[in-house]
Design a protein around this motif. Sequence first.
Motif, PDB file in Angstrom:
ATOM      1  N   GLU A  38       0.819  -1.210   0.000  1.00 20.30           N
ATOM      2  CA  GLU A  38       0.000   0.000   0.000  1.00 20.30           C
ATOM      3  C   GLU A  38       0.856   1.264   0.000  1.00 20.30           C
ATOM      4  O   GLU A  38       0.482   2.266  -0.588  1.00 20.30           O
ATOM      5  CB  GLU A  38      -0.926   0.014   1.215  1.00 20.30           C
ATOM      6  CG  GLU A  38      -2.055  -0.975   1.120  1.00 20.30           C
ATOM      7  CD  GLU A  38      -2.985  -0.922   2.314  1.00 20.30           C
ATOM      8  OE1 GLU A  38      -2.920   0.043   3.102  1.00 20.30           O
ATOM      9  OE2 GLU A  38      -3.787  -1.858   2.458  1.00 20.30           O
ATOM     10  N   ALA A  39       1.999   1.209   0.693  1.00 19.70           N
ATOM     11  CA  ALA A  39       2.878   2.375   0.789  1.00 19.70           C
ATOM     12  C   ALA A  39       3.817   2.487  -0.401  1.00 19.70           C
ATOM     13  O   ALA A  39       4.521   3.481  -0.544  1.00 19.70           O
ATOM     14  CB  ALA A  39       3.685   2.305   2.085  1.00 19.70           C
ATOM     15  N   GLY A  40       3.845   1.455  -1.248  1.00 13.34           N
ATOM     16  CA  GLY A  40       4.725   1.474  -2.409  1.00 13.34           C
ATOM     17  C   GLY A  40       6.191   1.347  -2.025  1.00 13.34           C
ATOM     18  O   GLY A  40       7.049   1.979  -2.626  1.00 13.34           O
TER      19      GLY A  40
ATOM     20  N   GLU B 121       4.297  -0.008  12.762  1.00 12.86           N
ATOM     21  CA  GLU B 121       3.804   1.288  13.248  1.00 12.86           C
ATOM     22  C   GLU B 121       4.118   2.402  12.259  1.00 12.86           C
ATOM     23  O   GLU B 121       3.274   3.257  11.982  1.00 12.86           O
ATOM     24  CB  GLU B 121       4.408   1.596  14.616  1.00 12.86           C
ATOM     25  CG  GLU B 121       3.827   0.746  15.725  1.00 12.86           C
ATOM     26  CD  GLU B 121       4.380   1.109  17.088  1.00 12.86           C
ATOM     27  OE1 GLU B 121       4.967   2.195  17.240  1.00 12.86           O
ATOM     28  OE2 GLU B 121       4.231   0.292  18.008  1.00 12.86           O
ATOM     29  N   GLU B 122       5.319   2.385  11.717  1.00 13.63           N
ATOM     30  CA  GLU B 122       5.732   3.410  10.744  1.00 13.63           C
ATOM     31  C   GLU B 122       4.846   3.367   9.501  1.00 13.63           C
ATOM     32  O   GLU B 122       4.353   4.400   9.034  1.00 13.63           O
ATOM     33  CB  GLU B 122       7.194   3.160  10.367  1.00 13.63           C
ATOM     34  CG  GLU B 122       7.734   4.064   9.289  1.00 13.63           C
ATOM     35  CD  GLU B 122       9.124   3.635   8.837  1.00 13.63           C
ATOM     36  OE1 GLU B 122       9.379   3.664   7.618  1.00 13.63           O
ATOM     37  OE2 GLU B 122       9.947   3.260   9.701  1.00 13.63           O
ATOM     38  N   LEU B 123       4.626   2.166   8.975  1.00 13.42           N
ATOM     39  CA  LEU B 123       3.824   2.038   7.763  1.00 13.42           C
ATOM     40  C   LEU B 123       2.336   2.273   8.025  1.00 13.42           C
ATOM     41  O   LEU B 123       1.622   2.758   7.145  1.00 13.42           O
ATOM     42  CB  LEU B 123       4.052   0.669   7.115  1.00 13.42           C
ATOM     43  CG  LEU B 123       5.429   0.467   6.488  1.00 13.42           C
ATOM     44  CD1 LEU B 123       5.601  -0.962   5.995  1.00 13.42           C
ATOM     45  CD2 LEU B 123       5.678   1.459   5.357  1.00 13.42           C
TER      46      LEU B 123
ATOM     47  N   GLY C 219      -2.144   5.409   6.928  1.00 12.43           N
ATOM     48  CA  GLY C 219      -3.360   5.827   7.604  1.00 12.43           C
ATOM     49  C   GLY C 219      -4.103   4.684   8.271  1.00 12.43           C
ATOM     50  O   GLY C 219      -5.168   4.873   8.837  1.00 12.43           O
ATOM     51  N   ARG C 220      -3.545   3.494   8.233  1.00  7.49           N
ATOM     52  CA  ARG C 220      -4.218   2.329   8.831  1.00  7.49           C
ATOM     53  C   ARG C 220      -4.180   2.355  10.359  1.00  7.49           C
ATOM     54  O   ARG C 220      -5.064   1.829  10.993  1.00  7.49           O
ATOM     55  CB  ARG C 220      -3.578   1.031   8.356  1.00  7.49           C
ATOM     56  CG  ARG C 220      -4.044   0.591   7.006  1.00  7.49           C
ATOM     57  CD  ARG C 220      -3.505  -0.798   6.731  1.00  7.49           C
ATOM     58  NE  ARG C 220      -4.080  -1.359   5.543  1.00  7.49           N
ATOM     59  CZ  ARG C 220      -4.632  -2.559   5.499  1.00  7.49           C
ATOM     60  NH1 ARG C 220      -4.682  -3.311   6.567  1.00  7.49           N
ATOM     61  NH2 ARG C 220      -5.131  -3.012   4.375  1.00  7.49           N
ATOM     62  N   GLY C 221      -3.156   2.902  10.962  1.00  5.89           N
ATOM     63  CA  GLY C 221      -3.024   2.860  12.411  1.00  5.89           C
ATOM     64  C   GLY C 221      -3.650   4.031  13.127  1.00  5.89           C
ATOM     65  O   GLY C 221      -3.753   4.033  14.339  1.00  5.89           O
ATOM     66  N   THR C 222      -4.090   5.033  12.418  1.00 12.79           N
ATOM     67  CA  THR C 222      -4.553   6.274  13.021  1.00 12.79           C
ATOM     68  C   THR C 222      -5.720   6.113  13.989  1.00 12.79           C
ATOM     69  O   THR C 222      -5.624   6.575  15.112  1.00 12.79           O
ATOM     70  CB  THR C 222      -4.892   7.304  11.929  1.00 12.79           C
ATOM     71  OG1 THR C 222      -3.764   7.428  11.075  1.00 12.79           O
ATOM     72  CG2 THR C 222      -5.239   8.639  12.516  1.00 12.79           C
ATOM     73  N   PRO C 223      -6.826   5.447  13.636  1.00  5.25           N
ATOM     74  CA  PRO C 223      -7.946   5.357  14.584  1.00  5.25           C
ATOM     75  C   PRO C 223      -7.563   4.680  15.896  1.00  5.25           C
ATOM     76  O   PRO C 223      -7.943   5.130  16.958  1.00  5.25           O
ATOM     77  CB  PRO C 223      -8.990   4.533  13.831  1.00  5.25           C
ATOM     78  CG  PRO C 223      -8.667   4.731  12.399  1.00  5.25           C
ATOM     79  CD  PRO C 223      -7.165   4.871  12.361  1.00  5.25           C
TER      80      PRO C 223
END
Length: 81
Positions: A38-40, A57-59, A64-68
């Motif tokens: 997803e991040a390429g 965590e970085e990716l 935007g997957r970890g934000t919520p």
Amino acid sequence: MSTKKTETTAAKDPADWVTGDEPMTGPQESYLNTLAQEAGTEVPADLTKAEASEKIEELQEETGRGTPKTRKRAAKKSAGA
């Protein structure tokens, strides 16, 4: 006797994990590959458990997957939960 899990245990720094130097787990590798796609970007195949956790965590932040989840955890801490 209560077996309630504390947030402190779950939030332990990967650098402090007893098993952090072991190779990453299959689920970590699978999720990392998904995030990297997803991040390429590409992820080295020889990461340790701790390195994989940090890279996840970085990716998550990048994609935007970890934000919520991160927002919920921060809200609980600020509320004193």
